[in-house]
Every structure is written in C-alpha cells, then in structure tokens.
Design a protein around this motif. Structure first.
Motif, PDB file in Angstrom:
ATOM      1  N   UNK A 294       0.801  -1.225   0.000  1.00  0.00           N
ATOM      2  CA  UNK A 294       0.000   0.000   0.000  1.00  0.00           C
ATOM      3  C   UNK A 294       0.834   1.276   0.000  1.00  0.00           C
ATOM      4  N   UNK A 295       2.157   1.138   0.052  1.00  0.00           N
ATOM      5  CA  UNK A 295       3.018   2.321   0.084  1.00  0.00           C
ATOM      6  C   UNK A 295       3.416   2.736  -1.327  1.00  0.00           C
ATOM      7  N   UNK A 296       3.129   3.953  -1.765  1.00  0.00           N
ATOM      8  CA  UNK A 296       3.516   4.388  -3.117  1.00  0.00           C
ATOM      9  C   UNK A 296       5.023   4.453  -3.326  1.00  0.00           C
ATOM     10  N   UNK A 297       5.806   4.478  -2.243  1.00  0.00           N
ATOM     11  CA  UNK A 297       7.261   4.563  -2.371  1.00  0.00           C
ATOM     12  C   UNK A 297       7.925   3.209  -2.571  1.00  0.00           C
ATOM     13  N   UNK A 298       7.164   2.127  -2.521  1.00  0.00           N
ATOM     14  CA  UNK A 298       7.717   0.785  -2.648  1.00  0.00           C
ATOM     15  C   UNK A 298       7.546   0.254  -4.068  1.00  0.00           C
ATOM     16  N   UNK A 299       8.403  -0.704  -4.428  1.00  0.00           N
ATOM     17  CA  UNK A 299       8.368  -1.278  -5.776  1.00  0.00           C
ATOM     18  C   UNK A 299       7.140  -2.147  -6.013  1.00  0.00           C
ATOM     19  N   UNK A 300       6.547  -2.664  -4.941  1.00  0.00           N
ATOM     20  CA  UNK A 300       5.402  -3.566  -5.080  1.00  0.00           C
ATOM     21  C   UNK A 300       4.061  -2.842  -5.005  1.00  0.00           C
ATOM     22  N   UNK A 301       4.088  -1.540  -5.201  1.00  0.00           N
ATOM     23  CA  UNK A 301       2.847  -0.770  -5.073  1.00  0.00           C
ATOM     24  C   UNK A 301       1.815  -1.160  -6.137  1.00  0.00           C
ATOM     25  N   UNK A 302       2.278  -1.688  -7.290  1.00  0.00           N
ATOM     26  CA  UNK A 302       1.335  -2.045  -8.355  1.00  0.00           C
ATOM     27  C   UNK A 302       0.385  -3.162  -7.926  1.00  0.00           C
ATOM     28  N   UNK A 303       0.780  -3.950  -6.910  1.00  0.00           N
ATOM     29  CA  UNK A 303      -0.094  -5.018  -6.432  1.00  0.00           C
ATOM     30  C   UNK A 303      -1.291  -4.496  -5.655  1.00  0.00           C
ATOM     31  N   UNK A 304      -1.281  -3.207  -5.284  1.00  0.00           N
ATOM     32  CA  UNK A 304      -2.410  -2.646  -4.541  1.00  0.00           C
ATOM     33  C   UNK A 304      -3.689  -2.647  -5.369  1.00  0.00           C
ATOM     34  N   UNK A 305      -3.572  -2.684  -6.691  1.00  0.00           N
ATOM     35  CA  UNK A 305      -4.766  -2.743  -7.534  1.00  0.00           C
ATOM     36  C   UNK A 305      -5.504  -4.058  -7.355  1.00  0.00           C
ATOM     37  N   UNK A 306      -4.780  -5.112  -6.999  1.00  0.00           N
ATOM     38  CA  UNK A 306      -5.423  -6.396  -6.792  1.00  0.00           C
ATOM     39  C   UNK A 306      -6.233  -6.416  -5.500  1.00  0.00           C
ATOM     40  N   UNK A 307      -5.899  -5.533  -4.577  1.00  0.00           N
ATOM     41  CA  UNK A 307      -6.679  -5.461  -3.335  1.00  0.00           C
ATOM     42  C   UNK A 307      -8.070  -4.921  -3.624  1.00  0.00           C
ATOM     43  N   UNK A 308      -8.153  -3.905  -4.460  1.00  0.00           N
ATOM     44  CA  UNK A 308      -9.450  -3.308  -4.783  1.00  0.00           C
ATOM     45  C   UNK A 308     -10.336  -4.263  -5.582  1.00  0.00           C
TER      46      UNK A 308
END
Length: 548
Positions: A294-308
C-alpha cells in the motif's frame, strides 16, 4: 570493557613484557569516553525490570502460558533476550498486542509497533522489518538478519512448461517456425517466376500450390516430385532442407531431455506473475506485506490494484496452519521464509505420521524467487537508552552466526519439499501427448472440410458449367498434319505408359527380337516413330511383365 585496540595492545603486552592495561592508572586515559558511558549505562540498568513486547510469528517469536497464567516468551528472539538478561542482570515481563498486528488497529495496544511507539513496552523482542512506515514511529536495533518473504502455493500436478510436444521450444520459436512454413512457399514461387522472366532458358516457374506442398512435405520429412534443373531453385530447396534438418535435430534432442530430465516449473515464480496472471494471494493482516504493497514509495505498489478487485486479501489467523485450507483452494500465501519452512515441514511430518505415501507428502511448494526482502531487528521507543546498551551485545551475537543457527536449528539441513522432487520414473501422461490428439482432430476436421469443398465444386459447380456450355459447343476441326511430341528420355517410362491401356508402345505379333552385346531385346515401335528395345530373359524383364 576493553575496546578492540585495547585488546590488541593487551595481547601484545602479555606475549612480551607488558603488564595488562586494565586497572592500570597510567594507561587509564586510553579508555575511550564511550566505554565509560557504556559501563555507566550498564550499571544504571543493572537489576531493572523491563516490559518486553512480542507477537506470534513462529519460529522467530511466540508466547506460551505457564501454570500460573504468566506469559513466557519463546523463539529465537527470546534466546537473544536471555543472553541480554544474563549480561545486564535485569528482569522482564512479556506483553503482547491485542490483535497480533505489527502495525494497525484502532488503538495503539492492538499492534506491536503501537506498543513501542506509546512506550507501553521498553523493547519489542521480535524480528520486525525496517520499512519506511515503521521507521517513522520507532527506533530499530542493529540488523539482526535479512527477512525474505516467499510465495507458497499448492503443488501442481503438471509442470507449467506445457505439453510434452511443445515443451522443447518456447512460444516465440513456434510462432517463427509457423511464419517460416507459411512464407517460404510464396518466396519460392516469387523467385522462380522472376527467374523464368529474366532468364528465359525454358525452366518453368513453380506455382504456389506445388511450392506449398514442397515446404510442408519437407517439414514432415517427406519427398517431393519436383526436380528443378536451375541452380537458383536448387539452392532454394537445399536451404529449406538444411533448415528442417537442423530444426528437427534441435527439437528431437530437447524433447528427449524434457521427457527424461525435465525441470518442474511453476506458473507463479515472481510477484509480477501474481499481477499478470491475476492469481489470488493472501498475507497476514497488519504485517509488513500489507504496508509495503500500500506504500507508493515501494516497488510492489502495483499489487495494490489487486486489493481493490478482491484478488488480494489480508487475514489475521490464530495459527499459520489456518492458512493451509486457503492455499489448498488455490490461493498463494505470502509469508516469511522461516515461517513457510516450518509450516511445510510440520505438514510433511503430519502426513508421515498418518502413513501417507512418500510421493504424496509434499503437497505445497515454494516459488523460486522471493516476494520481497527487508532487513529486520528489535524495536525501541524513540530516544531509548536501551538501544546503545543492547546493540553492542547483539552485534557480537550476529557476527558469531548464532542468529542464523537459531533460525534453522529445528529444521532439516536439506531443502524441504523442493520444486523438483527428483522422481526417477518419468512416464508419459496424457498431458504430454495432448498435442498429438489435437493434431488428429484438427487434421480430420480439415480433411472433412476439404472433402465437402471438393464435393461441392466438382459435382455441382462443374455440372452447372457443363450444362451452360452445352449449347455453345463448336465443331472440332481436324488437321491432317501429324503432331510431334517431345518426350523426356532422361527418365524411364512408367509401366502404364508402356503396357497400359493408353500405352505409347504397340506390341504386335510381328515384333522381332534382336541380340545386342549378348543380350536379347524385343524391338517395338513407339507412337512417335521411335524404336525401343525391351530386354528379354533378364532379371529386368520382370519389370515389364513379359514372358516368352
């Protein structure tokens, strides 16, 4: 406590003529100010009582209750606490958060970071990852280890490499081979057409249909009836044959290697595969994975779309074994490697006790690449003096390799349920031969479709054309001039051309035999006026079915 330089000087002096430098008033000035402060700090906390927070994160840290209901800390973290306790002579009590979160919840007491940030505990004895969100709230100790988060999933029955017939080449190679097969035939037609126009030597061009069947026939290692005389066409044919020979050699070798020494591959290997293939995955609620994603500063931020979209979720479980039904249902579990190793090892031992066959005990498998890596350590409240006191000892424990030993001491030395189980028997399954079945179905369907097309064209369309042209039939004109035909004498005539119904050789009763070079031949006359000699009473005479 002596510093490194002091120990070196003391060793040299003890081995020669010097006296030990400790308690020597002459050399007391060599003791650094930091050492004095450290000794003073150690005396300050001698006999103190601390509140140590922790949370359930096996095998690194967890708690148990004794007969009196008192919480007792367990795991690698509390082995380090016991070392610190013996060194600095303090007592402690264990405090756990309300919701077993690293961070989160409605109140500060719901998470371990919240307890440390509110100074409800003096130190957090747990391996907490050093992520940006945590660094703003607490102070971390020296790096105790590097946490590696892995992805655990249900072991598939078949390798993700695909069917056995398609496995030797990847998709790009197959697409290029298809392009080569479809394009080389038109190239032959184009080049032979240009040559026939630019070099008028009587060599006809090869139309598209024979070119295509030549390419296709050579692809499946079949011969051709085409016999070009031009060097240009021969080079074209030879080039395609060499291409097919090399391609077949590579394919056969790789197919043999795949069926005998194939490496098992997974459909999910990296975090990008979770996103690209839209796999459902789960992680611990209130843990580092949730805040990193969930942190925009991290490389894995693109996975946050899968949460929604509901493809990723975070759950709080009482035990790690509660995640296994979800993994068995097809979800991917993201958790620390030490926790996953203990989880898989415990599941393996449970199946062994139940008498499950050896080949069926490894139900789960770990992806070959990590989800993320973070440095970990203990946590102190901001401005805590315990950091300087404890970190000095923890650094020596880390350098001695004690932490690495403690993390793996209850696990086997070999890899638990590896990706490749090294099965010695490799029997072909239906999945390996699925492409052969598909080829048969597609081939039969194509043959039926072509048959229907030929039936329509030859029986209906031609009948209509014939009826249409019946009334416009013209009288044929006959010419008294004889026609002469050119025959290719470089090849032997077929049997039907000699003795068939439409034979160009007429054998009469008056045909005579003639002996030439000691052999007997039958002299016959051809339709074009030529004379032919057919051997008689020799082994080759049987080819002509003549008995005399």
């Amino acid at each position: 406590m002596a510093t490194g330089i002091e120990l070196i000087i003391s060793t040299i002096c003890n081995a020669t003529f010097c006296e030990p430098i400790y308690d020597n008033p002459i050399l007391d000035s060599l003791i650094s100010q930091n050492t004095k402060q450290y000794l003073a700090l150690s005396e300050e906390f001698n006999g103190k009582h601390f509140k140590i927070g922790t949370y359930n994160n096996r095998p690194l840290s967890w708690t148990e209750k004794d007969d009196n209901g008192t919480l007792i800390g367990r795991g690698v973290a509390f082995v380090l606490v016991d070392i610190l306790q013996k060194r600095f002579n303090f007592t402690y009590e264990v405090v756990v958060p309300g919701n077993n979160f690293e961070l989160g919840g409605e109140q500060a007491e719901d998470s371990l970071i919240g307890l440390v940030n509110s100074s409800a505990v003096d130190v957090a004895a747990a391996f907490l990852p050093k992520i940006v969100k945590y660094l703003k709230l607490v102070t971390f100790s020296v790096d105790l280890d590097e946490g590696v988060w892995m992805m655990m999933l249900k072991r598939p029955k078949e390798s993700a490499a695909g069917s056995g017939l398609l496995a030797p080449f990847n998709n790009a190679v197959w697409y290029l081979i298809l392009v080569a097969v479809l394009s080389y035939g038109p190239c032959i037609t184009l080049l032979t057409t240009l040559r026939s126009k630019l070099v008028p030597d009587g060599e006809p061009y090869i139309s598209i249909s024979p070119s295509f069947w030549f390419v296709y026939g050579a692809f499946i290692k079949q011969g051709t009836s085409l016999a070009p005389d031009a060097n240009t066409t021969r080079v074209l044919f030879t080039t395609w044959w060499i291409f097919i020979i090399l391609l077949s050699a590579f394919y056969t070798a790789n197919l043999t290697a795949f069926l005998t020494l194939s490496k098992f591959t997974l459909d999910i290997e990296t975090p990008q595969d979770l996103y690209k293939k839209n796999y459902r995955w789960i992680a611990t609620e209130g843990g580092a994975v949730q805040f990193v994603v969930n942190s925009p500063n991290e490389d894995l931020y693109y996975l946050s779309r899968m949460i929604s979209t509901g493809r990723a979720e975070f759950r709080s479980m009482g035990s790690d074994y509660d995640f296994l039904p979800l993994v068995q249902g097809g979800a991917v579990l993201v958790k620390e490697q030490t926790a996953i190793d203990e989880l898989m090892y415990g599941d393996y031992l449970q199946k062994a006790r139940e008498g499950v066959a050896e080949s069926d005990r490894c139900t789960y498998v770990v992806a070959p690449y990590s989800f993320m890596t973070k440095l970990r350590g203990f946590a102190y409240p901001k401005g805590s003096k315990l950091k300087k006191l404890f970190d000095y000892v923890l650094m020596f424990v880390l350098q001695a390799g004690i932490i690495d030993f403690l993390e793996r001491r209850d696990l086997p030395s070999t890899k638990i349920c590896p990706l490749d189980l090294q099965s010695k028997d490799r029997q072909l399954r239906n999945s390996d031969l699925m492409m052969t079945y598909m080829i048969m179905v597609v081939g039969l369907s194509a043959a039926v479709a072509i048959f229907i097309g030929e039936l329509i064209i030859k029986r209906y369309l031609r009948v209509k054309i014939t009826k249409h042209n019946k009334g416009k039939r013209k009288k044929a004109k006959f010419s008294n001039k004889p026609k002469f035909y050119n025959y290719d004498d470089s090849r032997p005539p077929p049997y039907e051309a000699i003795f068939g119904q439409n034979s160009k050789f007429k054998i009469k009763d008056s045909s005579k035999t003639k002996i030439i070079n000691g052999r007997e031949y039958l002299v016959i006359d051809a339709e074009n006026g030529d004379t032919r000699l057919i051997p008689v009473r020799t082994p080759s005479a049987f080819l002509y079915n003549i008995s005399k």
